[in-house]
Design an enzyme around this catalytic site. Structure first.
Site, short mmCIF file in Angstrom:
data_model
loop_
_atom_site.label_atom_id
_atom_site.label_comp_id
_atom_site.label_asym_id
_atom_site.label_seq_id
_atom_site.Cartn_x
_atom_site.Cartn_y
_atom_site.Cartn_z
N ASP A 8 -66.69 58.38 -73.52
CA ASP A 8 -68.13 58.23 -73.73
C ASP A 8 -68.69 59.54 -74.28
O ASP A 8 -68.64 60.58 -73.62
CB ASP A 8 -68.80 57.88 -72.41
CG ASP A 8 -70.26 57.49 -72.57
OD1 ASP A 8 -70.79 57.60 -73.70
OD2 ASP A 8 -70.89 57.09 -71.58
N ASP A 104 -70.85 55.20 -79.56
CA ASP A 104 -70.55 56.36 -78.70
C ASP A 104 -69.53 56.08 -77.61
O ASP A 104 -69.17 56.99 -76.85
CB ASP A 104 -71.83 56.89 -78.07
CG ASP A 104 -72.58 55.83 -77.27
OD1 ASP A 104 -72.34 54.62 -77.50
OD2 ASP A 104 -73.40 56.19 -76.41
N GLU A 105 -69.05 54.85 -77.49
CA GLU A 105 -68.12 54.52 -76.40
C GLU A 105 -66.90 53.78 -76.94
O GLU A 105 -67.03 52.92 -77.80
CB GLU A 105 -68.79 53.63 -75.35
CG GLU A 105 -69.98 54.25 -74.65
CD GLU A 105 -70.56 53.32 -73.60
OE1 GLU A 105 -69.78 52.81 -72.76
OE2 GLU A 105 -71.78 53.09 -73.62
#
Length: 411
Positions: A8, A104-105
Protein backbone atom coordinates in the site's frame (compact mmCIF):
# COMPACT_ATOMS: atom_id res chain seq x y z
CA UNK A 1 1.46 -22.52 1.95
CA UNK A 2 0.76 -19.32 -0.06
CA UNK A 3 2.81 -16.22 0.73
CA UNK A 4 0.81 -13.12 -0.12
CA UNK A 5 1.93 -9.52 0.19
CA UNK A 6 -0.32 -6.48 0.19
CA UNK A 7 1.63 -3.35 -0.74
CA UNK A 8 0.00 0.00 0.00
CA UNK A 9 1.59 3.27 -1.14
CA UNK A 10 1.42 5.63 1.82
CA UNK A 11 -0.70 8.77 1.26
CA UNK A 12 -0.14 8.16 -2.44
CA UNK A 13 -1.38 11.30 -4.24
CA UNK A 14 -0.10 13.66 -1.56
CA UNK A 15 3.22 11.80 -1.43
CA UNK A 16 3.68 12.14 -5.19
CA UNK A 17 3.04 15.88 -4.89
CA UNK A 18 5.75 16.12 -2.24
CA UNK A 19 8.18 14.18 -4.45
CA UNK A 20 7.43 16.50 -7.36
CA UNK A 21 7.86 19.54 -5.12
CA UNK A 22 10.15 18.70 -2.15
CA UNK A 23 9.46 22.11 -0.59
CA UNK A 24 6.01 20.79 0.38
CA UNK A 25 7.37 18.06 2.65
CA UNK A 26 7.39 20.28 5.74
CA UNK A 27 3.81 21.48 5.29
CA UNK A 28 0.40 19.81 5.70
CA UNK A 29 -0.73 18.91 2.17
CA UNK A 30 -3.98 17.57 0.76
CA UNK A 31 -5.01 16.67 -2.77
CA UNK A 32 -8.63 17.60 -3.39
CA UNK A 33 -10.95 16.98 -6.32
CA UNK A 34 -11.86 20.67 -6.59
CA UNK A 35 -9.61 22.60 -4.18
CA UNK A 36 -10.82 25.97 -5.52
CA UNK A 37 -14.35 25.03 -4.62
CA UNK A 38 -15.21 24.70 -0.96
CA UNK A 39 -17.26 21.58 -1.70
CA UNK A 40 -14.25 19.73 -3.18
CA UNK A 41 -13.43 16.43 -1.47
CA UNK A 42 -10.04 15.49 -0.01
CA UNK A 43 -8.65 12.56 -1.99
CA UNK A 44 -5.38 12.20 -0.07
CA UNK A 45 -3.35 13.90 2.64
CA UNK A 46 0.21 13.67 3.90
CA UNK A 47 1.25 12.67 7.42
CA UNK A 48 1.42 16.27 8.67
CA UNK A 49 -2.17 16.93 7.56
CA UNK A 50 -3.23 13.64 9.12
CA UNK A 51 -1.92 14.84 12.51
CA UNK A 52 -4.41 17.70 12.36
CA UNK A 53 -7.23 15.19 11.86
CA UNK A 54 -7.68 15.74 8.12
CA UNK A 55 -9.28 12.66 6.59
CA UNK A 56 -9.83 11.34 3.09
CA UNK A 57 -13.39 12.24 2.17
CA UNK A 58 -13.43 15.51 4.14
CA UNK A 59 -14.91 18.43 2.28
CA UNK A 60 -12.23 21.10 1.72
CA UNK A 61 -13.82 23.64 4.06
CA UNK A 62 -14.02 20.99 6.80
CA UNK A 63 -10.36 20.07 6.30
CA UNK A 64 -9.34 23.72 6.52
CA UNK A 65 -11.26 24.13 9.75
CA UNK A 66 -9.12 21.35 11.22
CA UNK A 67 -5.92 22.65 9.62
CA UNK A 68 -6.04 26.37 8.69
CA UNK A 69 -2.61 26.27 7.00
CA UNK A 70 -3.50 23.24 4.86
CA UNK A 71 -2.11 23.40 1.32
CA UNK A 72 -4.74 22.03 -1.09
CA UNK A 73 -3.62 20.95 -4.53
CA UNK A 74 -5.59 19.81 -7.59
CA UNK A 75 -4.99 16.19 -8.60
CA UNK A 76 -2.49 15.35 -11.33
CA UNK A 77 -3.80 11.94 -12.32
CA UNK A 78 -1.39 11.49 -15.19
CA UNK A 79 1.56 11.92 -12.80
CA UNK A 80 0.03 9.54 -10.26
CA UNK A 81 -0.45 6.97 -13.00
CA UNK A 82 3.21 7.31 -14.00
CA UNK A 83 4.35 6.67 -10.43
CA UNK A 84 1.90 3.82 -10.01
CA UNK A 85 3.38 2.13 -13.10
CA UNK A 86 6.94 2.70 -11.80
CA UNK A 87 6.09 0.97 -8.55
CA UNK A 88 4.27 -1.92 -10.25
CA UNK A 89 7.33 -2.44 -12.45
CA UNK A 90 9.37 -2.80 -9.26
CA UNK A 91 6.91 -5.39 -7.94
CA UNK A 92 7.22 -7.25 -11.25
CA UNK A 93 10.91 -7.88 -10.55
CA UNK A 94 9.83 -10.23 -7.78
CA UNK A 95 6.69 -11.89 -9.23
CA UNK A 96 4.36 -11.81 -12.22
CA UNK A 97 1.36 -12.51 -9.99
CA UNK A 98 0.24 -8.97 -9.22
CA UNK A 99 -3.33 -7.86 -8.63
CA UNK A 100 -4.12 -4.15 -8.49
CA UNK A 101 -6.67 -2.80 -6.03
CA UNK A 102 -6.51 0.79 -7.17
CA UNK A 103 -3.52 2.92 -8.26
CA UNK A 104 -1.92 2.71 -4.80
CA UNK A 105 -2.58 -0.88 -3.67
CA UNK A 106 -1.49 -4.27 -5.01
CA UNK A 107 -1.47 -7.88 -3.88
CA UNK A 108 1.59 -9.94 -4.79
CA UNK A 109 1.79 -13.73 -4.69
CA UNK A 110 5.47 -14.42 -3.91
CA UNK A 111 5.02 -18.10 -3.01
CA UNK A 112 7.34 -19.25 -5.79
CA UNK A 113 9.76 -16.34 -5.43
CA UNK A 114 11.21 -17.23 -2.04
CA UNK A 115 14.02 -19.43 -3.39
CA UNK A 116 15.33 -16.42 -5.28
CA UNK A 117 14.54 -13.54 -2.93
CA UNK A 118 14.10 -14.93 0.59
CA UNK A 119 11.02 -15.29 2.79
CA UNK A 120 7.95 -13.06 2.68
CA UNK A 121 9.23 -10.53 5.22
CA UNK A 122 12.59 -10.27 3.47
CA UNK A 123 10.88 -9.60 0.15
CA UNK A 124 8.60 -7.03 1.77
CA UNK A 125 11.52 -5.19 3.39
CA UNK A 126 13.46 -5.19 0.12
CA UNK A 127 10.46 -3.84 -1.76
CA UNK A 128 10.07 -1.00 0.75
CA UNK A 129 13.73 -0.10 0.36
CA UNK A 130 13.75 -0.24 -3.46
CA UNK A 131 10.49 1.70 -3.86
CA UNK A 132 11.74 4.50 -1.62
CA UNK A 133 15.17 4.66 -3.29
CA UNK A 134 13.83 4.69 -6.85
CA UNK A 135 10.65 6.75 -6.50
CA UNK A 136 10.87 8.68 -3.23
CA UNK A 137 7.62 7.07 -2.11
CA UNK A 138 7.07 4.70 0.81
CA UNK A 139 4.90 1.60 1.10
CA UNK A 140 3.45 -0.37 3.97
CA UNK A 141 3.41 -4.12 3.40
CA UNK A 142 1.31 -6.84 4.95
CA UNK A 143 2.67 -10.39 4.71
CA UNK A 144 0.30 -13.29 5.24
CA UNK A 145 -1.07 -16.57 3.90
CA UNK A 146 -4.18 -15.03 2.29
CA UNK A 147 -5.29 -11.80 0.66
CA UNK A 148 -7.55 -10.55 3.46
CA UNK A 149 -4.99 -10.87 6.22
CA UNK A 150 -2.25 -9.39 4.01
CA UNK A 151 -4.48 -6.34 3.45
CA UNK A 152 -5.17 -6.12 7.17
CA UNK A 153 -1.44 -6.33 7.86
CA UNK A 154 -0.58 -3.39 5.61
CA UNK A 155 -3.22 -1.31 7.42
CA UNK A 156 -1.96 -2.14 10.93
CA UNK A 157 1.29 -0.20 10.80
CA UNK A 158 1.89 2.90 8.67
CA UNK A 159 3.83 4.50 7.14
CA UNK A 160 6.76 2.53 5.72
CA UNK A 161 6.40 -0.69 7.71
CA UNK A 162 6.18 -4.46 7.31
CA UNK A 163 3.64 -6.48 9.32
CA UNK A 164 3.57 -10.28 9.27
CA UNK A 165 0.33 -12.14 10.06
CA UNK A 166 1.09 -15.86 10.01
CA UNK A 167 -0.80 -19.10 10.59
CA UNK A 168 0.91 -19.29 13.96
CA UNK A 169 0.29 -15.74 15.22
CA UNK A 170 -2.91 -14.50 13.55
CA UNK A 171 -5.24 -15.26 16.47
CA UNK A 172 -2.97 -13.48 18.92
CA UNK A 173 -2.35 -10.60 16.53
CA UNK A 174 -5.81 -9.80 15.18
CA UNK A 175 -8.57 -11.46 17.21
CA UNK A 176 -8.76 -8.49 19.60
CA UNK A 177 -9.07 -5.98 16.77
CA UNK A 178 -12.39 -4.41 15.89
CA UNK A 179 -14.22 -6.50 13.25
CA UNK A 180 -14.49 -3.48 10.95
CA UNK A 181 -10.73 -3.66 10.42
CA UNK A 182 -11.49 -6.44 7.95
CA UNK A 183 -11.89 -5.10 4.42
CA UNK A 184 -15.34 -6.61 3.86
CA UNK A 185 -16.90 -5.27 7.09
CA UNK A 186 -18.27 -1.80 6.38
CA UNK A 187 -20.08 0.55 8.76
CA UNK A 188 -23.52 -0.92 8.17
CA UNK A 189 -22.33 -4.51 8.49
CA UNK A 190 -20.37 -3.64 11.63
CA UNK A 191 -23.47 -2.02 13.13
CA UNK A 192 -25.48 -5.19 12.49
CA UNK A 193 -22.72 -7.31 14.01
CA UNK A 194 -22.68 -5.10 17.12
CA UNK A 195 -26.40 -5.74 17.62
CA UNK A 196 -25.48 -9.44 17.79
CA UNK A 197 -22.76 -8.68 20.40
CA UNK A 198 -20.04 -9.26 17.82
CA UNK A 199 -17.42 -6.55 18.13
CA UNK A 200 -14.01 -8.05 17.42
CA UNK A 201 -12.54 -10.30 14.75
CA UNK A 202 -12.34 -13.00 17.40
CA UNK A 203 -16.04 -12.58 18.18
CA UNK A 204 -16.82 -13.04 14.49
CA UNK A 205 -14.56 -16.08 14.24
CA UNK A 206 -16.30 -17.79 17.18
CA UNK A 207 -19.89 -16.67 16.48
CA UNK A 208 -22.75 -19.10 15.98
CA UNK A 209 -22.74 -19.92 12.22
CA UNK A 210 -26.52 -20.30 12.19
CA UNK A 211 -26.90 -16.83 13.73
CA UNK A 212 -24.70 -15.33 11.02
CA UNK A 213 -26.57 -17.23 8.32
CA UNK A 214 -29.89 -15.95 9.66
CA UNK A 215 -28.87 -12.27 9.68
CA UNK A 216 -26.48 -12.08 6.70
CA UNK A 217 -27.49 -14.97 4.45
CA UNK A 218 -24.68 -16.77 2.62
CA UNK A 219 -22.33 -13.86 3.39
CA UNK A 220 -22.45 -14.69 7.12
CA UNK A 221 -20.56 -18.02 7.00
CA UNK A 222 -18.21 -16.51 4.42
CA UNK A 223 -17.31 -13.69 6.81
CA UNK A 224 -16.64 -16.22 9.56
CA UNK A 225 -14.38 -18.31 7.34
CA UNK A 226 -12.31 -15.24 6.46
CA UNK A 227 -12.06 -14.19 10.11
CA UNK A 228 -10.67 -17.67 10.84
CA UNK A 229 -8.12 -17.37 8.02
CA UNK A 230 -9.94 -19.92 5.85
CA UNK A 231 -9.60 -18.19 2.50
CA UNK A 232 -7.77 -19.29 -0.64
CA UNK A 233 -8.78 -16.56 -3.10
CA UNK A 234 -6.12 -16.52 -5.80
CA UNK A 235 -4.15 -13.52 -6.99
CA UNK A 236 -5.04 -12.48 -10.54
CA UNK A 237 -1.90 -12.70 -12.64
CA UNK A 238 -0.41 -9.47 -13.96
CA UNK A 239 -0.19 -11.05 -17.43
CA UNK A 240 -3.50 -12.86 -17.28
CA UNK A 241 -4.93 -13.05 -20.81
CA UNK A 242 -8.13 -14.95 -21.48
CA UNK A 243 -9.05 -16.34 -24.86
CA UNK A 244 -12.19 -14.32 -25.44
CA UNK A 245 -11.72 -11.63 -28.11
CA UNK A 246 -12.86 -8.23 -26.90
CA UNK A 247 -12.08 -4.56 -26.39
CA UNK A 248 -12.41 -3.41 -22.80
CA UNK A 249 -11.49 -0.72 -20.31
CA UNK A 250 -11.60 -0.64 -16.54
CA UNK A 251 -10.91 1.88 -13.82
CA UNK A 252 -10.68 1.96 -10.06
CA UNK A 253 -12.64 4.82 -8.52
CA UNK A 254 -10.80 7.33 -6.36
CA UNK A 255 -13.23 6.42 -3.57
CA UNK A 256 -15.88 3.74 -3.09
CA UNK A 257 -19.01 4.57 -5.07
CA UNK A 258 -22.39 4.19 -3.37
CA UNK A 259 -24.65 6.38 -5.51
CA UNK A 260 -26.15 5.27 -8.79
CA UNK A 261 -25.30 8.50 -10.65
CA UNK A 262 -21.63 8.11 -9.70
CA UNK A 263 -21.49 4.60 -11.13
CA UNK A 264 -23.38 5.63 -14.28
CA UNK A 265 -20.88 8.49 -14.84
CA UNK A 266 -18.01 6.00 -14.58
CA UNK A 267 -19.74 3.66 -17.03
CA UNK A 268 -20.05 6.57 -19.49
CA UNK A 269 -16.32 7.34 -19.21
CA UNK A 270 -15.43 3.71 -19.93
CA UNK A 271 -17.99 3.24 -22.70
CA UNK A 272 -16.67 6.28 -24.55
CA UNK A 273 -13.13 4.96 -24.36
CA UNK A 274 -14.11 1.43 -25.46
CA UNK A 275 -16.13 2.76 -28.41
CA UNK A 276 -13.31 5.08 -29.50
CA UNK A 277 -10.76 2.26 -29.44
CA UNK A 278 -13.11 -0.01 -31.40
CA UNK A 279 -13.43 2.65 -34.10
CA UNK A 280 -9.66 3.17 -34.16
CA UNK A 281 -9.01 -0.51 -34.92
CA UNK A 282 -12.06 -0.79 -37.19
CA UNK A 283 -14.25 -3.30 -35.36
CA UNK A 284 -17.85 -3.55 -34.21
CA UNK A 285 -19.30 -5.86 -31.58
CA UNK A 286 -22.57 -7.34 -30.35
CA UNK A 287 -21.96 -8.43 -26.75
CA UNK A 288 -21.57 -5.84 -23.98
CA UNK A 289 -20.01 -6.86 -20.65
CA UNK A 290 -20.14 -5.01 -17.34
CA UNK A 291 -18.07 -6.05 -14.32
CA UNK A 292 -18.19 -4.38 -10.93
CA UNK A 293 -15.83 -5.14 -8.06
CA UNK A 294 -17.09 -4.07 -4.66
CA UNK A 295 -15.11 -3.06 -1.60
CA UNK A 296 -15.16 -6.66 -0.31
CA UNK A 297 -13.31 -7.89 -3.44
CA UNK A 298 -16.39 -9.63 -4.83
CA UNK A 299 -16.90 -9.29 -8.59
CA UNK A 300 -20.33 -8.99 -10.18
CA UNK A 301 -20.46 -9.58 -13.94
CA UNK A 302 -23.28 -9.44 -16.47
CA UNK A 303 -23.42 -9.37 -20.25
CA UNK A 304 -26.01 -8.86 -22.96
CA UNK A 305 -25.95 -9.66 -26.68
CA UNK A 306 -27.51 -7.06 -28.95
CA UNK A 307 -29.35 -7.84 -32.19
CA UNK A 308 -27.08 -5.42 -34.05
CA UNK A 309 -23.39 -4.53 -34.33
CA UNK A 310 -22.15 -1.33 -32.72
CA UNK A 311 -19.10 0.76 -31.92
CA UNK A 312 -20.91 3.89 -30.70
CA UNK A 313 -20.44 5.05 -27.14
CA UNK A 314 -24.10 5.84 -26.51
CA UNK A 315 -25.28 2.35 -27.49
CA UNK A 316 -22.54 0.64 -25.49
CA UNK A 317 -23.18 2.88 -22.48
CA UNK A 318 -26.96 2.36 -22.66
CA UNK A 319 -26.51 -1.42 -22.70
CA UNK A 320 -23.99 -1.31 -19.81
CA UNK A 321 -26.29 0.93 -17.74
CA UNK A 322 -29.20 -1.47 -18.36
CA UNK A 323 -27.02 -4.31 -17.07
CA UNK A 324 -26.16 -2.25 -14.03
CA UNK A 325 -29.83 -1.48 -13.35
CA UNK A 326 -30.54 -5.22 -13.13
CA UNK A 327 -28.41 -5.77 -10.07
CA UNK A 328 -28.61 -2.26 -8.56
CA UNK A 329 -32.29 -2.82 -7.70
CA UNK A 330 -31.43 -6.07 -5.92
CA UNK A 331 -28.45 -4.70 -3.95
CA UNK A 332 -29.28 -1.63 -1.93
CA UNK A 333 -25.93 -1.38 -0.17
CA UNK A 334 -23.49 -1.61 -3.05
CA UNK A 335 -20.08 -0.04 -2.45
CA UNK A 336 -18.21 -0.19 -5.76
CA UNK A 337 -14.43 0.04 -6.00
CA UNK A 338 -13.74 -0.91 -9.65
CA UNK A 339 -15.74 -0.95 -12.90
CA UNK A 340 -15.03 -2.51 -16.28
CA UNK A 341 -16.89 -2.23 -19.59
CA UNK A 342 -16.03 -4.47 -22.55
CA UNK A 343 -17.45 -5.43 -25.92
CA UNK A 344 -16.91 -8.87 -27.48
CA UNK A 345 -18.32 -10.89 -30.35
CA UNK A 346 -16.33 -8.63 -32.65
CA UNK A 347 -16.21 -8.38 -36.41
CA UNK A 348 -14.00 -6.37 -38.75
CA UNK A 349 -17.07 -5.62 -40.87
CA UNK A 350 -17.77 -1.96 -40.15
CA UNK A 351 -21.28 -2.07 -41.64
CA UNK A 352 -23.72 -1.53 -38.78
CA UNK A 353 -26.73 -3.79 -39.31
CA UNK A 354 -30.05 -2.07 -39.91
CA UNK A 355 -32.83 -2.43 -37.35
CA UNK A 356 -35.65 -0.22 -38.63
CA UNK A 357 -35.70 2.78 -40.95
CA UNK A 358 -36.18 5.26 -38.10
CA UNK A 359 -33.63 3.58 -35.85
CA UNK A 360 -31.13 3.47 -38.70
CA UNK A 361 -31.49 7.23 -39.32
CA UNK A 362 -30.84 7.84 -35.61
CA UNK A 363 -27.76 5.64 -35.71
CA UNK A 364 -26.44 7.46 -38.76
CA UNK A 365 -26.55 10.68 -36.72
CA UNK A 366 -24.66 8.93 -33.92
CA UNK A 367 -22.02 7.74 -36.40
CA UNK A 368 -21.54 11.30 -37.69
CA UNK A 369 -21.29 12.63 -34.13
CA UNK A 370 -18.71 9.99 -33.23
CA UNK A 371 -16.71 10.73 -36.37
CA UNK A 372 -16.63 14.44 -35.49
CA UNK A 373 -15.54 13.69 -31.92
CA UNK A 374 -12.84 11.34 -33.22
CA UNK A 375 -11.40 14.06 -35.46
CA UNK A 376 -11.23 16.48 -32.52
CA UNK A 377 -9.58 13.86 -30.30
CA UNK A 378 -7.08 12.86 -32.98
CA UNK A 379 -6.03 16.48 -33.36
CA UNK A 380 -6.15 17.76 -29.77
CA UNK A 381 -5.96 14.61 -27.65
CA UNK A 382 -8.54 12.15 -26.34
CA UNK A 383 -9.63 14.21 -23.33
CA UNK A 384 -10.13 17.40 -25.36
CA UNK A 385 -13.81 16.41 -25.59
CA UNK A 386 -15.86 14.56 -22.99
CA UNK A 387 -19.46 13.82 -22.07
CA UNK A 388 -20.73 16.71 -19.91
CA UNK A 389 -21.99 14.22 -17.34
CA UNK A 390 -18.45 13.02 -16.66
CA UNK A 391 -16.67 16.36 -16.19
CA UNK A 392 -15.33 17.49 -12.79
CA UNK A 393 -16.21 14.30 -10.96
CA UNK A 394 -14.04 13.84 -7.85
CA UNK A 395 -14.28 10.05 -8.05
CA UNK A 396 -13.19 9.40 -11.65
CA UNK A 397 -9.55 9.03 -12.63
CA UNK A 398 -9.87 9.66 -16.35
CA UNK A 399 -6.29 8.69 -17.09
CA UNK A 400 -6.67 5.30 -15.41
CA UNK A 401 -9.18 4.44 -18.13
CA UNK A 402 -6.14 4.27 -20.42
CA UNK A 403 -4.56 1.40 -18.50
CA UNK A 404 -6.12 -1.32 -20.65
CA UNK A 405 -4.72 0.13 -23.87
CA UNK A 406 -2.76 -3.05 -24.59
CA UNK A 407 -5.68 -5.38 -23.98
CA UNK A 408 -7.31 -5.01 -27.40
CA UNK A 409 -8.11 -8.54 -28.50
CA UNK A 410 -8.35 -10.09 -25.04
CA UNK A 411 -10.82 -9.76 -22.21
Amino acid sequence: MPIILHCDLNNFYASVECVLNPALKNFPVAVAGSPRQRHGVVLAKNELAKKYGVKTGDVVWEARQKCPNLICLPPQFKKYQEYSKKVINIYARFTDKIESFGPDECWLDVTHSTKLFGDGKTIADNLRKIVEEETGLTISVGVSFNKYFAKLGSDLKKPNATTVISKENFKEKIFNLSADKLIFVGKKTYGKLNKLNIFTIGDLAHADPQLLQKHFGVIGPRMQCIANGEDNTAIESFNNNDEQKSVGNGLTALRDLTQKDEIVSSILVLSEKVAYRMRVIGVCGKTVHLTLKDSTLNSISHSTTLNFLTNTSLEIASSAVELFDKFWTNRLNLSIRAIRVAVSNLTKDSTLSQITFFEDKKREKLKKLNKTCDKIRDKYGYYSIRNANTIDKDFVNYFEADKDQNEIGTE
